[in-house]
Design a protein around this motif. Structure first.
Motif, PDB file in Angstrom:
ATOM      1  N   MET A  43      -1.363   0.701  -3.675  1.00 20.82           N
ATOM      2  CA  MET A  43      -1.127   2.104  -3.330  1.00 20.82           C
ATOM      3  C   MET A  43       0.218   2.300  -2.644  1.00 20.82           C
ATOM      4  O   MET A  43       0.697   3.418  -2.530  1.00 20.82           O
ATOM      5  CB  MET A  43      -2.239   2.621  -2.413  1.00 20.82           C
ATOM      6  CG  MET A  43      -3.572   2.771  -3.083  1.00 20.82           C
ATOM      7  SD  MET A  43      -3.575   4.003  -4.402  1.00 20.82           S
ATOM      8  CE  MET A  43      -3.303   5.508  -3.490  1.00 20.82           C
ATOM      9  N   ALA A  44       0.813   1.228  -2.152  1.00 16.01           N
ATOM     10  CA  ALA A  44       2.094   1.305  -1.454  1.00 16.01           C
ATOM     11  C   ALA A  44       2.894   0.050  -1.777  1.00 16.01           C
ATOM     12  O   ALA A  44       2.330  -1.009  -2.058  1.00 16.01           O
ATOM     13  CB  ALA A  44       1.863   1.418   0.054  1.00 16.01           C
ATOM     14  N   ASP A  45       4.198   0.172  -1.730  1.00 16.88           N
ATOM     15  CA  ASP A  45       5.073  -0.958  -2.078  1.00 16.88           C
ATOM     16  C   ASP A  45       4.777  -2.206  -1.256  1.00 16.88           C
ATOM     17  O   ASP A  45       4.877  -3.324  -1.758  1.00 16.88           O
ATOM     18  CB  ASP A  45       6.541  -0.574  -1.897  1.00 16.88           C
ATOM     19  CG  ASP A  45       7.000   0.450  -2.927  1.00 16.88           C
ATOM     20  OD1 ASP A  45       6.315   0.608  -3.957  1.00 16.88           O
ATOM     21  OD2 ASP A  45       8.041   1.086  -2.693  1.00 16.88           O
ATOM     22  N   ASN A  46       4.406  -2.038   0.021  1.00 21.60           N
ATOM     23  CA  ASN A  46       4.169  -3.204   0.881  1.00 21.60           C
ATOM     24  C   ASN A  46       2.888  -3.959   0.515  1.00 21.60           C
ATOM     25  O   ASN A  46       2.630  -5.011   1.078  1.00 21.60           O
ATOM     26  CB  ASN A  46       4.144  -2.803   2.355  1.00 21.60           C
ATOM     27  CG  ASN A  46       2.960  -1.925   2.705  1.00 21.60           C
ATOM     28  OD1 ASN A  46       2.422  -1.220   1.861  1.00 21.60           O
ATOM     29  ND2 ASN A  46       2.568  -1.957   3.954  1.00 21.60           N
ATOM     30  N   GLN A  47       2.107  -3.468  -0.408  1.00 19.72           N
ATOM     31  CA  GLN A  47       0.886  -4.141  -0.841  1.00 19.72           C
ATOM     32  C   GLN A  47       1.110  -5.010  -2.079  1.00 19.72           C
ATOM     33  O   GLN A  47       0.263  -5.826  -2.430  1.00 19.72           O
ATOM     34  CB  GLN A  47      -0.210  -3.115  -1.142  1.00 19.72           C
ATOM     35  CG  GLN A  47      -0.609  -2.298   0.059  1.00 19.72           C
ATOM     36  CD  GLN A  47      -1.564  -1.172  -0.305  1.00 19.72           C
ATOM     37  OE1 GLN A  47      -1.719  -0.813  -1.470  1.00 19.72           O
ATOM     38  NE2 GLN A  47      -2.188  -0.608   0.714  1.00 19.72           N
ATOM     39  N   GLN A  48       2.256  -4.842  -2.722  1.00 18.27           N
ATOM     40  CA  GLN A  48       2.529  -5.518  -3.996  1.00 18.27           C
ATOM     41  C   GLN A  48       2.405  -7.039  -3.895  1.00 18.27           C
ATOM     42  O   GLN A  48       1.691  -7.662  -4.677  1.00 18.27           O
ATOM     43  CB  GLN A  48       3.935  -5.149  -4.477  1.00 18.27           C
ATOM     44  CG  GLN A  48       4.304  -5.754  -5.817  1.00 18.27           C
ATOM     45  CD  GLN A  48       3.781  -4.940  -6.979  1.00 18.27           C
ATOM     46  OE1 GLN A  48       3.909  -3.725  -6.968  1.00 18.27           O
ATOM     47  NE2 GLN A  48       3.201  -5.595  -7.958  1.00 18.27           N
TER      48      GLN A  48
END
Length: 120
Positions: A43-48
């Motif tokens: 849901m957010a770039d930092n979760q990739q």
């Protein structure tokens, strides 16, 4: 219309289901610690990085959420696998081994070693 509001803790909720569909934040790691199989999505770039790594190492299924026929087909493919109890159990067992609740202890021990030895 009738309804009931019942306060349920995350632990109670996670303990009462067979599978969790979760974004790649902290809930994903709570699921792994409880042995709850996960379909993870970003849901957010930092979760990739976290979702990709856990997927590549076989701890979770990964679903790319988007409005497209390909995304729907991908979810259906994942569902065909996770609907089998043996697959979910395998994920649950692996997740419990990965997230054992001892991470802070290991980090503390490492830092103490570094401070006592001056290097690692």
């Amino acid at each position: 219309m009738k309804y009931q509001i019942r306060h349920v803790t995350m632990r109670e909720m996670m303990g009462s289901v067979d599978l969790c569909i979760s974004a790649g934040g902290g809930t994903l790691y709570e699921c792994l610690a409880m042995g709850l199989p996960v379909i993870g999505f970003i849901m957010a770039d930092n979760q990739q990085l976290g979702v990709d790594t856990l997927y590549e190492q076989g701890y979770i299924f990964k679903w790319r959420v988007e409005v497209s026929e390909a995304s729907i087909q991908a979810f259906q493919s994942i569902w065909e696998r996770v609907k089998h109890q043996a697959v979910r159990q395998s994920l649950a067992d692996r997740g419990r081994l990965l997230i054992d609740g001892q991470g802070s202890t290991r980090v503390s021990q490492y830092l103490i070693e570094v401070m006592n030895n001056g290097k690692k």
